[in-house]
Design a protein around this motif. Structure first.
Motif, PDB file in Angstrom:
ATOM      1  N   VAL A  83       0.847  -1.188   0.000  1.00  0.00           N
ATOM      2  CA  VAL A  83       0.000   0.000   0.000  1.00  0.00           C
ATOM      3  C   VAL A  83       0.884   1.241   0.000  1.00  0.00           C
ATOM      4  O   VAL A  83       1.743   1.406   0.880  1.00  0.00           O
ATOM      5  CB  VAL A  83      -0.924   0.018   1.232  1.00  0.00           C
ATOM      6  N   SER A  84       0.674   2.111  -0.991  1.00  0.00           N
ATOM      7  CA  SER A  84       1.374   3.391  -1.053  1.00  0.00           C
ATOM      8  C   SER A  84       0.353   4.513  -0.990  1.00  0.00           C
ATOM      9  O   SER A  84      -0.850   4.276  -0.838  1.00  0.00           O
ATOM     10  CB  SER A  84       2.203   3.489  -2.337  1.00  0.00           C
ATOM     11  N   ALA A  85       0.812   5.752  -1.101  1.00  0.00           N
ATOM     12  CA  ALA A  85      -0.098   6.895  -1.036  1.00  0.00           C
ATOM     13  C   ALA A  85      -1.018   6.961  -2.240  1.00  0.00           C
ATOM     14  O   ALA A  85      -2.087   7.586  -2.180  1.00  0.00           O
ATOM     15  CB  ALA A  85       0.707   8.190  -0.909  1.00  0.00           C
ATOM     16  N   THR A  86      -0.646   6.324  -3.351  1.00  0.00           N
ATOM     17  CA  THR A  86      -1.429   6.453  -4.587  1.00  0.00           C
ATOM     18  C   THR A  86      -1.972   5.136  -5.117  1.00  0.00           C
ATOM     19  O   THR A  86      -2.894   5.137  -5.928  1.00  0.00           O
ATOM     20  CB  THR A  86      -0.559   7.100  -5.682  1.00  0.00           C
ATOM     21  N   GLU A  87      -1.418   4.003  -4.716  1.00  0.00           N
ATOM     22  CA  GLU A  87      -1.881   2.731  -5.274  1.00  0.00           C
ATOM     23  C   GLU A  87      -1.783   1.620  -4.251  1.00  0.00           C
ATOM     24  O   GLU A  87      -1.194   1.772  -3.178  1.00  0.00           O
ATOM     25  CB  GLU A  87      -1.066   2.365  -6.514  1.00  0.00           C
ATOM     26  N   ARG A  88      -2.384   0.491  -4.656  1.00  0.00           N
ATOM     27  CA  ARG A  88      -2.433  -0.670  -3.782  1.00  0.00           C
ATOM     28  C   ARG A  88      -2.258  -1.920  -4.638  1.00  0.00           C
ATOM     29  O   ARG A  88      -2.936  -2.094  -5.646  1.00  0.00           O
ATOM     30  CB  ARG A  88      -3.778  -0.688  -3.049  1.00  0.00           C
ATOM     31  N   GLU A  89      -1.353  -2.808  -4.231  1.00  0.00           N
ATOM     32  CA  GLU A  89      -1.124  -4.064  -4.938  1.00  0.00           C
ATOM     33  C   GLU A  89      -1.337  -5.229  -3.985  1.00  0.00           C
ATOM     34  O   GLU A  89      -0.979  -5.156  -2.807  1.00  0.00           O
ATOM     35  CB  GLU A  89       0.303  -4.120  -5.510  1.00  0.00           C
ATOM     36  N   VAL A  90      -1.900  -6.316  -4.522  1.00  0.00           N
ATOM     37  CA  VAL A  90      -2.143  -7.518  -3.728  1.00  0.00           C
ATOM     38  C   VAL A  90      -1.463  -8.693  -4.417  1.00  0.00           C
ATOM     39  O   VAL A  90      -1.665  -8.926  -5.610  1.00  0.00           O
ATOM     40  CB  VAL A  90      -3.653  -7.790  -3.556  1.00  0.00           C
ATOM     41  N   HIS A  91      -0.646  -9.418  -3.670  1.00  0.00           N
ATOM     42  CA  HIS A  91       0.074 -10.580  -4.189  1.00  0.00           C
ATOM     43  C   HIS A  91      -0.274 -11.801  -3.342  1.00  0.00           C
ATOM     44  O   HIS A  91      -0.654 -11.680  -2.170  1.00  0.00           O
ATOM     45  CB  HIS A  91       1.589 -10.356  -4.149  1.00  0.00           C
ATOM     46  N   THR A  92      -0.131 -12.951  -3.947  1.00  0.00           N
ATOM     47  CA  THR A  92      -0.296 -14.211  -3.218  1.00  0.00           C
ATOM     48  C   THR A  92       1.081 -14.816  -2.986  1.00  0.00           C
ATOM     49  O   THR A  92       1.874 -14.950  -3.916  1.00  0.00           O
ATOM     50  CB  THR A  92      -1.166 -15.197  -4.013  1.00  0.00           C
ATOM     51  N   MET A  93       1.373 -15.148  -1.741  1.00  0.00           N
ATOM     52  CA  MET A  93       2.690 -15.678  -1.411  1.00  0.00           C
ATOM     53  C   MET A  93       2.559 -16.802  -0.391  1.00  0.00           C
ATOM     54  O   MET A  93       1.594 -16.877   0.373  1.00  0.00           O
ATOM     55  CB  MET A  93       3.589 -14.572  -0.859  1.00  0.00           C
ATOM     56  N   ALA A  94       3.525 -17.703  -0.442  1.00  0.00           N
ATOM     57  CA  ALA A  94       3.540 -18.834   0.485  1.00  0.00           C
ATOM     58  C   ALA A  94       4.090 -18.386   1.826  1.00  0.00           C
ATOM     59  O   ALA A  94       5.062 -17.634   1.899  1.00  0.00           O
ATOM     60  CB  ALA A  94       4.378 -19.970  -0.079  1.00  0.00           C
ATOM     61  N   CYS A  95       3.462 -18.826   2.895  1.00  0.00           N
ATOM     62  CA  CYS A  95       3.896 -18.494   4.242  1.00  0.00           C
ATOM     63  C   CYS A  95       4.192 -19.768   5.011  1.00  0.00           C
ATOM     64  O   CYS A  95       3.435 -20.741   4.927  1.00  0.00           O
ATOM     65  CB  CYS A  95       2.814 -17.696   4.980  1.00  0.00           C
ATOM     66  N   ARG A  96       5.301 -19.747   5.726  1.00  0.00           N
ATOM     67  CA  ARG A  96       5.625 -20.862   6.603  1.00  0.00           C
ATOM     68  C   ARG A  96       5.059 -20.606   7.990  1.00  0.00           C
ATOM     69  O   ARG A  96       4.617 -19.504   8.306  1.00  0.00           O
ATOM     70  CB  ARG A  96       7.143 -21.050   6.678  1.00  0.00           C
ATOM     71  N   GLU A  97       5.089 -21.624   8.814  1.00  0.00           N
ATOM     72  CA  GLU A  97       4.636 -21.480  10.183  1.00  0.00           C
ATOM     73  C   GLU A  97       5.525 -20.476  10.905  1.00  0.00           C
ATOM     74  O   GLU A  97       6.748 -20.552  10.852  1.00  0.00           O
ATOM     75  CB  GLU A  97       4.696 -22.837  10.888  1.00  0.00           C
ATOM     76  N   GLY A  98       4.894 -19.517  11.552  1.00  0.00           N
ATOM     77  CA  GLY A  98       5.638 -18.459  12.213  1.00  0.00           C
ATOM     78  C   GLY A  98       5.074 -17.104  11.834  1.00  0.00           C
ATOM     79  O   GLY A  98       3.907 -16.975  11.451  1.00  0.00           O
ATOM     80  N   PHE A  99       5.891 -16.066  11.932  1.00  0.00           N
ATOM     81  CA  PHE A  99       5.446 -14.720  11.587  1.00  0.00           C
ATOM     82  C   PHE A  99       5.587 -14.504  10.085  1.00  0.00           C
ATOM     83  O   PHE A  99       6.668 -14.671   9.525  1.00  0.00           O
ATOM     84  CB  PHE A  99       6.249 -13.676  12.363  1.00  0.00           C
ATOM     85  N   CYS A 100       4.470 -14.104   9.456  1.00  0.00           N
ATOM     86  CA  CYS A 100       4.427 -13.909   8.001  1.00  0.00           C
ATOM     87  C   CYS A 100       4.083 -12.454   7.713  1.00  0.00           C
ATOM     88  O   CYS A 100       3.192 -11.870   8.343  1.00  0.00           O
ATOM     89  CB  CYS A 100       3.387 -14.843   7.386  1.00  0.00           C
ATOM     90  N   CYS A 101       4.804 -11.851   6.764  1.00  0.00           N
ATOM     91  CA  CYS A 101       4.549 -10.458   6.384  1.00  0.00           C
ATOM     92  C   CYS A 101       3.276 -10.393   5.541  1.00  0.00           C
ATOM     93  O   CYS A 101       3.168 -11.045   4.496  1.00  0.00           O
ATOM     94  CB  CYS A 101       5.731  -9.888   5.597  1.00  0.00           C
ATOM     95  N   ILE A 102       2.283  -9.600   6.007  1.00  0.00           N
ATOM     96  CA  ILE A 102       1.007  -9.515   5.295  1.00  0.00           C
ATOM     97  C   ILE A 102       0.824  -8.165   4.608  1.00  0.00           C
ATOM     98  O   ILE A 102      -0.044  -8.032   3.738  1.00  0.00           O
ATOM     99  CB  ILE A 102      -0.171  -9.769   6.244  1.00  0.00           C
ATOM    100  N   ALA A 103       1.621  -7.154   4.980  1.00  0.00           N
ATOM    101  CA  ALA A 103       1.435  -5.847   4.349  1.00  0.00           C
ATOM    102  C   ALA A 103       2.677  -4.989   4.537  1.00  0.00           C
ATOM    103  O   ALA A 103       3.426  -5.133   5.516  1.00  0.00           O
ATOM    104  CB  ALA A 103       0.223  -5.124   4.942  1.00  0.00           C
TER     105      ALA A 103
END
Length: 729
Positions: free
Chosen positions: A576-596
């Motif tokens: 998320v930026s000041a002008t646009e928003r992008e959504v991606h699909t990514m694999a997450c392992r068990e633990g803390f996963c970056c969502i944004a």
């Protein structure tokens, strides 16, 4: 012996009123300490219990064992340690301060057991290992003996004293004035009955304590230099420099350092202030009283590391015997000093050997180890087992500020291998490499499933491979026993410690018990997705234990949001930026996963705060602006200037839901405020570095009140805390 040092950090119960604070809670003490202190200056090692002690310039002593066990002792007097030595396998550590306090530290009880103020300046100190006896040399040339009584728990001054005059008279020589003792070394295999005494002017005497008699006398003034052998300079190893003639009758050489250079105590290495090293033959041929020994060239060999006229003093000397059946005829001599003044700071390792007497000694190899920082101390760690004949397992070099580098002993015994490769001492909580920029500790609710989920992740980290040295040798520090509660699988993670680093990474530890254990390492990047500036230095952190969300801000103005994932799965990632928003699909392992990742401001993030039970996240920036993010929709709600026309950085944010907020603000401002749009949402209190407090609506971002309130005088603010409202009825 460190097994009983550590106890679980259970919350203490105090008799205090609700919302109040007991007086005992204000007794602030250091409970934990990880890493090497920046003022470290001296080291000691217990070869049986495998514990390393590091003394500092401010009176602290760090004790390090295996399995991430670390303890910290703090002396009542903040004075540097000039001597530090273990009573091997007894659970005691002895230190001598610059103020001449002899301190006994009990490792089991984790406290000072006794302190004795000496009545003279202590210039030499040595423990007779296997006993509780200690030799002390002072500035007046007096050698004394003390003993630590374990039953009385005190140091006892024994009636045995040896003055410089008594020693020299027994040796049949005379001193022009009182000479300080600069070194005391019990001779190996003599159980302390024979002790080497070195005086500052170069006089060396092997003294038999049991009969008060000088066994061997050596000294530079008795040396016939016309037959002297000089080796180990900048010439090729094994080459010799021709001897020269000199009249040393009235010449004295000041001793700086000394060590035994043979396992049986027949060879002594002595370093001098002019950069020379003399290897003395200390074999006890008995002279008649009044007859000086040491006049034969077979008694001494000189080593020179440089042929320059002006050389550094020999500050440190250590000896490591060769392995094998002939370990009494060779080894490695570790030297700090002796190089030309102004040259690069190095630690020199000379490999020397001799076939029969000292006159056959030759240098077969030389290695100069470059230092990372200015030299503080070095220590040789022997292989496991208490034998003095054990070869070196590792070399530890301490440099400033607080850097500890390790060389594998397997390389030290093989001079053909590359010794230049040192590894950083592995620390559980890195501070310097990588450089820590921010940290915080957070509680995890013990009545939910989150603490159990974190325990599973932490358990997988504990199953990692134990640290080893570069050549594959086992890690030499294995002492201490961690608290058994640290391994209780029925107790989840109730407290975590989070640290951010200059390389953009995040490290998380289980801090439920004093012995921290790693939970997760989050690199400063998103796998498979290129985000500009994401690996910049971390500048702000916050953690929400309700939603198990972690917010990370950096110097490029980016805010990363992580969430705890209990299983490996695909998740959406929002950019998320000041002008646009992008959504991606990514694999997450068990633990803390970056969502944004939020990038709405090109200014360093200075503070982060989850509000509304983790439903929203506020961010304060260096430029003086504040942004609000919705954690449900992962979108930006608003961003606003705190004080128009001011760019003072935002350093703290807090939110309160108060029904009578209008009257409170009115009393502060003495003016009619604007009503917040939704009092249930509450208001944000924002503190800037110039001590201005701004109140804004947490929904719209509109200011409540036309002007911020602030102290009358110019002030630099550090932090802000919102105290709870007490019901005084």
């Amino acid at each position: 012996m460190l097994g009983k040092i550590f106890h679980p950090m259970a919350p203490a119960k105090h008799n205090a009123q609700p919302g109040g604070m007991a007086s005992t809670e204000l007794d602030v003490r250091i409970g934990l300490h990880y890493g090497i202190p920046s003022t470290s200056s001296i080291m000691a090692f217990d070869p049986i219990q495998r514990l390393l002690a590091i003394g500092t310039l401010d009176g602290r002593i760090k004790v390090i064992g295996g399995d991430n066990i670390e303890g910290l002792f703090i002396s009542p007097k903040q004075s540097p340690h000039k001597c530090l030595e273990f009573l091997h396998n007894e659970g005691y550590l002895i230190s001598v301060s610059n103020e001449n306090d002899i301190e006994v530290w009990d490792l089991e009880l984790r406290r000072m057991a006794y302190s004795l103020q000496w009545d003279a300046n202590i210039t030499a100190f040595s423990i007779i290992q296997g006993t509780y006896f200690m030799y002390i040399g002072d500035e007046h040339g007096l050698m004394s003996v003390v003993k630590y009584d374990t039953e009385e728990r005190m140091l006892l001054r024994l009636p045995y004293h040896t003055t410089a005059n008594a020693v020299t008279e027994a040796a049949g020589i005379s001193l022009s004035c009182h000479q300080p003792i600069v070194g005391i070394l019990p001779q190996p295999h003599t159980y302390g009955n024979k002790v080497l005494i070195a005086y500052e002017n170069g006089l060396i005497i092997l003294w038999d304590v049991s009969v008060n008699r000088a066994v061997v006398v050596r000294g530079y003034t008795s040396l016939q230099l016309k037959d002297e052998k000089i080796i180990g300079s900048s010439t090729e190893a094994g080459d010799e420099i021709p001897g020269y003639s000199s009249d040393p009758e009235h010449e004295e050489k000041v001793i700086c350092s000394l060590c035994w250079a043979s396992t049986c105590g027949s060879i002594l290495a002595v370093g001098y202030i002019d950069g020379d090293i003399l290897l003395w033959n200390m074999s006890s041929s008995q002279p008649a009283k009044g007859q000086q020994t040491g006049v034969s060239s077979n008694n001494v060999v000189k080593l020179q590391l440089s042929s320059a006229d002006r050389r550094l003093p020999i500050i440190v000397l250590h000896w490591s015997p060769s392995s094998g059946p002939h370990n009494n005829r060779g080894g490695q001599l570790f030297i700090y000093g002796g190089a030309e003044i102004g040259s690069e700071e190095v630690l020199t390792v000379l490999s020397i050997e001799w076939s029969s007497g000292i006159e056959t000694l030759k240098c077969i190899a030389r290695v100069d180890l470059s230092l990372n920082g200015s030299f503080a101390d070095m220590i040789l760690i022997p292989n496991a087992g208490a034998s003095e004949n054990n070869p070196t397992a590792a070399l530890f070099i301490l440099t400033n500020p607080g850097q500890l580098h390790v060389y594998d002993g397997a390389n030290l015994s093989n001079v053909t291998l590359e010794l230049e490769k040192a590894q950083q001492f592995p620390v559980l909580v890195p501070i310097i490499d990588p450089s820590m920029t921010i940290s915080k500790i957070s509680l995890v609710p013990s009545d939910g499933n989150h603490c159990k989920a974190l325990l599973v992740i932490a358990s997988s980290m504990k199953n990692g491979v134990a640290p080893t040295l570069y050549a594959g040798s086992k890690w030499p520090l294995t002492g201490g026993v961690p608290s058994p509660l640290s391994f209780d699988e029925n107790i989840g993670v109730e407290r975590i410690y989070i640290a951010g680093y200059r390389d953009g990474s995040i490290r998380i530890w289980d801090a439920t018990y004093p012995v921290l254990s790693p939970v997760s390492v989050l690199e400063g990047e998103v796998p498979g997705i290129n985000v500009a500036g994401i690996s910049a230095a971390v500048s702000a952190l916050d953690f929400c234990s309700i939603t198990m969300s972690l917010a990370v801000g950096n110097e490029c103005g980016l805010v990363r949001v992580y969430k705890l994932c209990r299983s490996s799965d695909e998740r959406s990632f929002h950019s998320v930026s000041a002008t646009e928003r992008e959504v991606h699909t990514m694999a997450c392992r068990e633990g803390f996963c970056c969502i944004a990742v939020f990038s709405v401001m090109n200014s360093p993030v200075r503070t982060l705060q989850f509000v509304n039970s983790g439903a929203k996240l506020t961010a304060g920036f260096e430029c003086g602006q504040v942004a609000m993010f919705d954690m449900g929709s992962l979108s930006a709600v608003f961003q606003t200037d705190c004080v128009p026309g001011s760019s003072s950085p935002v350093i703290s944010v807090a939110m309160k839901v108060l029904k009578q907020i209008s009257s409170i603000v009115n009393s502060l401002e003495h003016q009619q405020p604007k009503n917040p749009s939704n009092s249930a949402e509450g208001v944000l209190f924002i503190l800037t570095r110039n001590a201005h407090v701004v109140v804004i609506d947490s929904v719209t971002g509109n200011r409540i009140g036309s002007q911020p309130f602030h102290p009358k005088n110019e002030t630099t603010a550090i932090s802000m805390y919102m105290a709870p409202v007490l019901d005084l009825k």
